[in-house]
Motif scaffolding. Structure first.
Motif, PDB file in Angstrom:
ATOM      1  N   THR A  58      37.069  -8.270  17.048  1.00 33.02           N
ATOM      2  CA  THR A  58      36.393  -7.009  16.702  1.00 33.02           C
ATOM      3  C   THR A  58      35.847  -7.052  15.279  1.00 33.02           C
ATOM      4  OG1 THR A  58      37.889  -5.809  18.190  1.00 33.02           O
ATOM      5  CG2 THR A  58      36.686  -4.512  16.557  1.00 33.02           C
ATOM      6  N   THR A  59      36.609  -7.664  14.369  1.00 27.20           N
ATOM      7  CA  THR A  59      36.148  -7.795  12.986  1.00 27.20           C
ATOM      8  C   THR A  59      34.910  -8.676  12.893  1.00 27.20           C
ATOM      9  OG1 THR A  59      38.425  -7.538  12.197  1.00 27.20           O
ATOM     10  CG2 THR A  59      36.815  -8.479  10.661  1.00 27.20           C
ATOM     11  N   ILE A  60      34.935  -9.817  13.592  1.00 25.78           N
ATOM     12  CA  ILE A  60      33.794 -10.739  13.559  1.00 25.78           C
ATOM     13  C   ILE A  60      32.558 -10.087  14.166  1.00 25.78           C
ATOM     14  CG2 ILE A  60      32.916 -12.928  14.467  1.00 25.78           C
ATOM     15  CD1 ILE A  60      35.784 -13.996  14.272  1.00 25.78           C
ATOM     16  N   ALA A  61      32.748  -9.380  15.286  1.00 29.06           N
ATOM     17  CA  ALA A  61      31.616  -8.700  15.922  1.00 29.06           C
ATOM     18  C   ALA A  61      31.029  -7.633  15.001  1.00 29.06           C
ATOM     19  CB  ALA A  61      32.049  -8.088  17.248  1.00 29.06           C
ATOM     20  N   GLY A  62      31.900  -6.930  14.272  1.00 26.04           N
ATOM     21  CA  GLY A  62      31.414  -5.925  13.322  1.00 26.04           C
ATOM     22  C   GLY A  62      30.624  -6.546  12.182  1.00 26.04           C
ATOM     23  N   LEU A  63      31.094  -7.687  11.679  1.00 20.03           N
ATOM     24  CA  LEU A  63      30.356  -8.384  10.616  1.00 20.03           C
ATOM     25  C   LEU A  63      29.008  -8.879  11.117  1.00 20.03           C
ATOM     26  CD1 LEU A  63      33.268 -10.468   9.020  1.00 20.03           C
ATOM     27  CD2 LEU A  63      32.144  -8.454   8.048  1.00 20.03           C
ATOM     28  N   ALA A  64      29.004  -9.375  12.359  1.00 21.15           N
ATOM     29  CA  ALA A  64      27.746  -9.856  12.936  1.00 21.15           C
ATOM     30  C   ALA A  64      26.750  -8.708  13.124  1.00 21.15           C
ATOM     31  CB  ALA A  64      28.015 -10.553  14.270  1.00 21.15           C
ATOM     32  N   LYS A  65      27.252  -7.561  13.549  1.00 24.16           N
ATOM     33  CA  LYS A  65      26.379  -6.396  13.730  1.00 24.16           C
ATOM     34  C   LYS A  65      25.811  -5.932  12.391  1.00 24.16           C
ATOM     35  CE  LYS A  65      26.268  -1.752  15.725  1.00 24.16           C
ATOM     36  NZ  LYS A  65      27.064  -0.697  16.428  1.00 24.16           N
ATOM     37  N   ASP A  66      26.666  -5.904  11.357  1.00 22.20           N
ATOM     38  CA  ASP A  66      26.191  -5.514  10.022  1.00 22.20           C
ATOM     39  C   ASP A  66      25.138  -6.492   9.510  1.00 22.20           C
ATOM     40  OD1 ASP A  66      27.926  -3.389  10.095  1.00 22.20           O
ATOM     41  OD2 ASP A  66      29.507  -4.400   8.939  1.00 22.20           O
ATOM     42  N   ALA A  67      25.352  -7.788   9.761  1.00 16.63           N
ATOM     43  CA  ALA A  67      24.376  -8.796   9.330  1.00 16.63           C
ATOM     44  C   ALA A  67      23.053  -8.620  10.065  1.00 16.63           C
ATOM     45  CB  ALA A  67      24.936 -10.191   9.572  1.00 16.63           C
ATOM     46  N   MET A  68      23.130  -8.249  11.342  1.00 16.66           N
ATOM     47  CA  MET A  68      21.919  -8.029  12.131  1.00 16.66           C
ATOM     48  C   MET A  68      21.127  -6.843  11.575  1.00 16.66           C
ATOM     49  SD  MET A  68      20.175  -8.896  14.996  1.00 16.66           S
ATOM     50  CE  MET A  68      18.672  -8.597  14.110  1.00 16.66           C
ATOM     51  N   PHE A  69      21.796  -5.756  11.267  1.00 16.14           N
ATOM     52  CA  PHE A  69      21.114  -4.579  10.726  1.00 16.14           C
ATOM     53  C   PHE A  69      20.572  -4.853   9.323  1.00 16.14           C
ATOM     54  CE2 PHE A  69      23.024  -2.255  14.201  1.00 16.14           C
ATOM     55  CZ  PHE A  69      22.134  -1.208  14.410  1.00 16.14           C
ATOM     56  N   ALA A  70      21.325  -5.618   8.517  1.00 15.05           N
ATOM     57  CA  ALA A  70      20.849  -5.948   7.173  1.00 15.05           C
ATOM     58  C   ALA A  70      19.586  -6.804   7.240  1.00 15.05           C
ATOM     59  CB  ALA A  70      21.950  -6.678   6.405  1.00 15.05           C
TER      60      ALA A  70
END
Length: 228
Positions: free
Chosen positions: A34-46
């Motif tokens: 869940t943490t990795i997926a959240g970081l990936a989502k934040d990177a996608m939006f950034a």
């Protein structure tokens, strides 16, 4: 961990974010996944927001310039003898437009959210991901540019490394006793043969090669006898 791998997975219309979350949770456990997926989502939006800023500077400047001129006209009308109620309404609309621009363009951000919230495409062997993004570039103008750049990145550097590691194909476990001079000669001969415009037919020159080899063996034998 390279976030581009996760971003490229989210840019695949067949998988998107939902499949990524499932896979990382299976691989790293529920908490870490869940943490990795959240970081990936934040990177996608950034990354999307960065592309949004790069691709809409002119439109924002034009909007601010248009707002300034419209605001000036509104103030002139407001202090003149025009329709007071209409002028106040126009002024409020202009103020709302200004506030919306200052908030950072929610419409552009919803482009990514709209893509992620849509259903995934069917997984088909004939599916062409680049063709899909080209066909949907009008619906996702900024996101399609992100996909064009990210999906063009090679997933591996094996091909480029292989081009510069010719020595590994000459020296192996069966040829480890070759001297540096012989290895250099083999690599140079390989380059000369590859750069030659005429094709090399081994069968036509087989007799000549065998005669040359026999002569070479004979010379070595005579040299050994003389040394003895």
């Amino acid at each position: 961990m390279n976030m581009l791998i996760f971003i490229s997975s989210m840019l695949d219309p067949r998988t998107k974010l939902e499949y990524l979350e499932f896979v990382v949770c299976q691989m790293y456990g529920e908490s870490n996944g869940t943490t990795i997926a959240g970081l990936a989502k934040d990177a996608m939006f950034a990354l999307f927001n960065e592309y949004k800023m790069l691709n809409t500077p002119a439109s924002n400047s034009a909007s601010h310039a248009s707002f300034s001129s419209e605001s000036q006209r509104s103030k002139t009308t407001f202090h003149g003898h025009g329709n007071a109620s209409k002028t106040i309404t126009d002024r409020y609309k202009l103020e709302f437009k200004k506030r919306k621009m200052e908030l950072g363009g929610r419409d552009a951000k919803s482009e990514l959210e709209k893509y992620l919230n849509e259903d995934c495409e069917e997984d088909d062997d004939r599916f062409d991901i680049l063709l899909w993004w080209k066909a949907n570039s009008l619906r996702f103008p900024i996101l399609s540019k992100v996909a064009r750049d990210v999906l063009a990145v090679p997933i591996s550097t094996v091909a480029s490394e292989s081009a510069f590691s010719t020595g590994g194909r000459v020296l192996d476990t069966f040829r480890s006793s070759l001297t540096p001079r012989i290895v250099q000669g083999l690599i140079c001969a390989q380059d000369w043969l590859r750069s030659s415009k005429t094709e090399l037919n081994v069968e036509e020159n087989l007799e000549e090669l065998e005669a040359f080899e026999s002569e070479l063996l004979k010379t070595r034998t005579e040299s050994t006898i003389i040394d003895l």
